[in-house]
Design a protein around this motif. Structure first.
Motif, PDB file in Angstrom:
ATOM      1  N   ASP A 112       0.849  -1.187   0.000  1.00 56.31           N
ATOM      2  CA  ASP A 112       0.000   0.000   0.000  1.00 56.31           C
ATOM      3  C   ASP A 112       0.889   1.244   0.000  1.00 56.31           C
ATOM      4  O   ASP A 112       1.624   1.481   0.960  1.00 56.31           O
ATOM      5  CB  ASP A 112      -0.894  -0.008   1.245  1.00 56.31           C
ATOM      6  CG  ASP A 112      -1.906   1.133   1.248  1.00 56.31           C
ATOM      7  OD1 ASP A 112      -1.945   1.910   0.279  1.00 56.31           O
ATOM      8  OD2 ASP A 112      -2.664   1.238   2.221  1.00 56.31           O
ATOM      9  N   LEU A 147       0.196   4.223   0.495  1.00 60.72           N
ATOM     10  CA  LEU A 147      -0.194   5.198   1.509  1.00 60.72           C
ATOM     11  C   LEU A 147       0.373   4.863   2.879  1.00 60.72           C
ATOM     12  O   LEU A 147       0.305   5.673   3.794  1.00 60.72           O
ATOM     13  CB  LEU A 147      -1.719   5.314   1.580  1.00 60.72           C
ATOM     14  CG  LEU A 147      -2.379   5.795   0.292  1.00 60.72           C
ATOM     15  CD1 LEU A 147      -3.891   5.826   0.455  1.00 60.72           C
ATOM     16  CD2 LEU A 147      -1.859   7.148  -0.130  1.00 60.72           C
ATOM     17  N   ASP A 148       0.949   3.668   3.024  1.00 60.30           N
ATOM     18  CA  ASP A 148       1.601   3.303   4.281  1.00 60.30           C
ATOM     19  C   ASP A 148       2.980   3.940   4.417  1.00 60.30           C
ATOM     20  O   ASP A 148       3.538   3.987   5.501  1.00 60.30           O
ATOM     21  CB  ASP A 148       1.762   1.787   4.387  1.00 60.30           C
ATOM     22  CG  ASP A 148       0.453   1.092   4.719  1.00 60.30           C
ATOM     23  OD1 ASP A 148      -0.479   1.783   5.176  1.00 60.30           O
ATOM     24  OD2 ASP A 148       0.372  -0.130   4.512  1.00 60.30           O
ATOM     25  N   SER A 199       5.677  10.181   2.415  1.00 63.33           N
ATOM     26  CA  SER A 199       6.206  10.862   1.247  1.00 63.33           C
ATOM     27  C   SER A 199       6.866  12.168   1.678  1.00 63.33           C
ATOM     28  O   SER A 199       6.760  12.588   2.824  1.00 63.33           O
ATOM     29  CB  SER A 199       5.085  11.150   0.249  1.00 63.33           C
ATOM     30  OG  SER A 199       4.243  12.170   0.734  1.00 63.33           O
ATOM     31  N   ASP A 259       4.630  14.761   3.294  1.00 65.22           N
ATOM     32  CA  ASP A 259       4.097  14.526   4.630  1.00 65.22           C
ATOM     33  C   ASP A 259       4.852  15.285   5.709  1.00 65.22           C
ATOM     34  O   ASP A 259       4.500  15.215   6.870  1.00 65.22           O
ATOM     35  CB  ASP A 259       4.134  13.029   4.968  1.00 65.22           C
ATOM     36  CG  ASP A 259       3.158  12.224   4.130  1.00 65.22           C
ATOM     37  OD1 ASP A 259       2.204  12.818   3.608  1.00 65.22           O
ATOM     38  OD2 ASP A 259       3.358  11.015   3.990  1.00 65.22           O
TER      39      ASP A 259
END
Length: 58
Positions: free
Chosen positions: A18, A20-21, A24, A27
């Protein structure tokens, strides 16, 4: 005389993790409008304002 076939490089494997785990670069707060130096004097603030103001602002 036939030469042996060249070894093929392996195809890239698919990764089904995933995305999104993972964190980046967006963030973090790093690099958001920061200027090198860190001087907080009025002349530097005015220069930054004049450099960054939108063209429709006078």
């Amino acid at each position: 005389m036939t030469s042996a076939p060249e070894p093929r490089s392996p195809k890239p494997s698919l990764i089904f993790d995933d995305p999104l785990d993972q964190q980046s670069s967006d963030d973090t707060d790093r690099g958001w409008g920061e200027r090198p130096g860190g001087d907080a004097d009025a002349a530097a603030d005015l220069k930054r304002f004049l450099d960054e103001k939108p063209p429709h602002h006078l």
